[in-house]
Design a protein around this motif. Structure first.
Motif, PDB file in Angstrom:
ATOM      1  N   SER A 169       0.811  -1.229   0.000  1.00  0.00           N
ATOM      2  CA  SER A 169       0.000   0.000   0.000  1.00  0.00           C
ATOM      3  C   SER A 169       0.841   1.275   0.000  1.00  0.00           C
ATOM      4  O   SER A 169       0.388   2.336   0.438  1.00  0.00           O
ATOM      5  CB  SER A 169      -0.964   0.019   1.199  1.00  0.00           C
ATOM      6  OG  SER A 169      -1.845  -1.083   1.140  1.00  0.00           O
ATOM      7  N   ILE A 170       2.073   1.163  -0.502  1.00  0.00           N
ATOM      8  CA  ILE A 170       2.974   2.323  -0.597  1.00  0.00           C
ATOM      9  C   ILE A 170       3.528   2.387  -2.018  1.00  0.00           C
ATOM     10  O   ILE A 170       3.970   1.367  -2.557  1.00  0.00           O
ATOM     11  CB  ILE A 170       4.146   2.208   0.409  1.00  0.00           C
ATOM     12  CG1 ILE A 170       3.614   2.147   1.841  1.00  0.00           C
ATOM     13  CG2 ILE A 170       5.116   3.375   0.244  1.00  0.00           C
ATOM     14  CD1 ILE A 170       4.690   1.867   2.872  1.00  0.00           C
ATOM     15  N   CYS A 171       3.498   3.555  -2.615  1.00  0.00           N
ATOM     16  CA  CYS A 171       4.042   3.690  -3.971  1.00  0.00           C
ATOM     17  C   CYS A 171       5.491   3.210  -3.977  1.00  0.00           C
ATOM     18  O   CYS A 171       6.315   3.705  -3.191  1.00  0.00           O
ATOM     19  CB  CYS A 171       3.974   5.142  -4.447  1.00  0.00           C
ATOM     20  SG  CYS A 171       4.727   5.403  -6.076  1.00  0.00           S
ATOM     21  N   PRO A 172       5.831   2.253  -4.830  1.00  0.00           N
ATOM     22  CA  PRO A 172       7.188   1.684  -4.830  1.00  0.00           C
ATOM     23  C   PRO A 172       8.267   2.634  -5.337  1.00  0.00           C
ATOM     24  O   PRO A 172       9.453   2.323  -5.257  1.00  0.00           O
ATOM     25  CB  PRO A 172       7.045   0.476  -5.759  1.00  0.00           C
ATOM     26  CG  PRO A 172       5.932   0.845  -6.679  1.00  0.00           C
ATOM     27  CD  PRO A 172       4.967   1.637  -5.847  1.00  0.00           C
ATOM     28  N   ILE A 173       7.853   3.801  -5.819  1.00  0.00           N
ATOM     29  CA  ILE A 173       8.837   4.756  -6.339  1.00  0.00           C
ATOM     30  C   ILE A 173       9.046   5.929  -5.389  1.00  0.00           C
ATOM     31  O   ILE A 173      10.179   6.278  -5.055  1.00  0.00           O
ATOM     32  CB  ILE A 173       8.413   5.267  -7.734  1.00  0.00           C
ATOM     33  CG1 ILE A 173       8.391   4.105  -8.729  1.00  0.00           C
ATOM     34  CG2 ILE A 173       9.356   6.372  -8.225  1.00  0.00           C
ATOM     35  CD1 ILE A 173       7.887   4.470 -10.107  1.00  0.00           C
ATOM     36  N   CYS A 174       7.951   6.531  -4.918  1.00  0.00           N
ATOM     37  CA  CYS A 174       8.092   7.744  -4.099  1.00  0.00           C
ATOM     38  C   CYS A 174       7.594   7.576  -2.666  1.00  0.00           C
ATOM     39  O   CYS A 174       7.643   8.521  -1.882  1.00  0.00           O
ATOM     40  CB  CYS A 174       7.369   8.909  -4.758  1.00  0.00           C
ATOM     41  SG  CYS A 174       5.567   8.778  -4.689  1.00  0.00           S
ATOM     42  N   SER A 175       7.054   6.397  -2.345  1.00  0.00           N
ATOM     43  CA  SER A 175       6.554   6.081  -0.993  1.00  0.00           C
ATOM     44  C   SER A 175       5.271   6.820  -0.625  1.00  0.00           C
ATOM     45  O   SER A 175       4.925   6.928   0.559  1.00  0.00           O
ATOM     46  CB  SER A 175       7.636   6.363   0.066  1.00  0.00           C
ATOM     47  OG  SER A 175       8.784   5.580  -0.186  1.00  0.00           O
TER      48      SER A 175
END
Length: 231
Positions: A169-175
């Motif tokens: 549930s966290i964007c793998p690029i920008c968190s």
């Protein structure tokens, strides 16, 4: 506009350094034809025939050529002066054999024997991205791409759940953690391929960066690969 200026414009527009339609552009063919006085020695041949015979144009030019769009090149020549307009900028800039203004992306210029120095005068320079033929080519390529676009398949709720779990549930690029607005990117850019290995859930901002090319395909593949390692 010299070669360095020309290259910098291409880089700023994220375009190839040289015109991609160069070998099949009718405007370039006409520019070479008149700059080199082919018409004097090949008066019975058309522009294309003379340049194909000489080896300047590829043998398949006739079947692939991009016609002149808009105003054609013009050339007025007297015994002690000349004026030309609407020529291909790459001929004068790069083609030492067929250039009248070597090293300058010149599309319009004039010469008069009776001018005070300089007798040769550049009136206008231009990058190929401003040429009508290049813009026609880009429009047609875009139109063809749209017409060939495959219909997008709906991504199931089950697949979305798997993808969300994969990224925790966290964007793998920008968190980014605003998961409610996350989007799904097709890694191979095929909207019909909804295989989990081809999908990556991420925030809209990072998705936009991928679409624009700010984040490369290889970077996306590596991100997916690293996520698979943590499963």
């Amino acid at each position: 506009m010299n070669q360095q200026d020309y290259y910098e414009i291409g880089e700023s527009k994220r375009l190839p350094l040289r015109c991609p339609i160069l070998n099949y552009c009718s405007r370039r063919a006409v520019t070479i034809y008149f700059n080199s006085d082919y018409y004097k020695s090949n008066s019975d041949l058309t522009v294309e025939e003379a340049l194909i015979k000489d080896g300047t144009l590829p043998q398949d030019f006739e079947s692939k050529k991009i016609q002149i769009q808009g105003e054609p090149p013009s050339w007025i020549k007297g015994s002690c002066n000349y004026h030309f307009d609407g020529m291909c900028p790459e001929v004068n800039l790069f083609d030492n054999m067929n250039s009248l203004f070597k090293g300058v992306a010149c599309i319009s210029a004039e010469y008069d024997k009776y001018y005070p120095a300089p007798k040769h005068r550049v009136l206008k320079t231009q990058h190929y991205s401003k040429c009508s033929e290049f813009n026609w080519y880009m429009f047609e390529r875009g139109r063809l791409k749209i017409s060939n676009t495959k219909p997008r398949k709906t991504i199931s709720a089950k697949t979305r759940s798997i993808l969300q779990k994969e990224i925790k549930s966290i964007c793998p690029i920008c968190s980014n953690e605003d998961v409610e607005h996350f989007q799904v990117h097709h890694i191979d850019e095929n909207p019909t391929n909804n295989d989990v290995e081809n999908l990556l859930m991420l925030c809209p901002i990072c998705h936009s960066k991928i679409t624009k090319g700010d984040i490369s395909y290889s970077e996306v593949k590596n991100i997916k690969k690293e996520l698979n390692k943590t499963k």
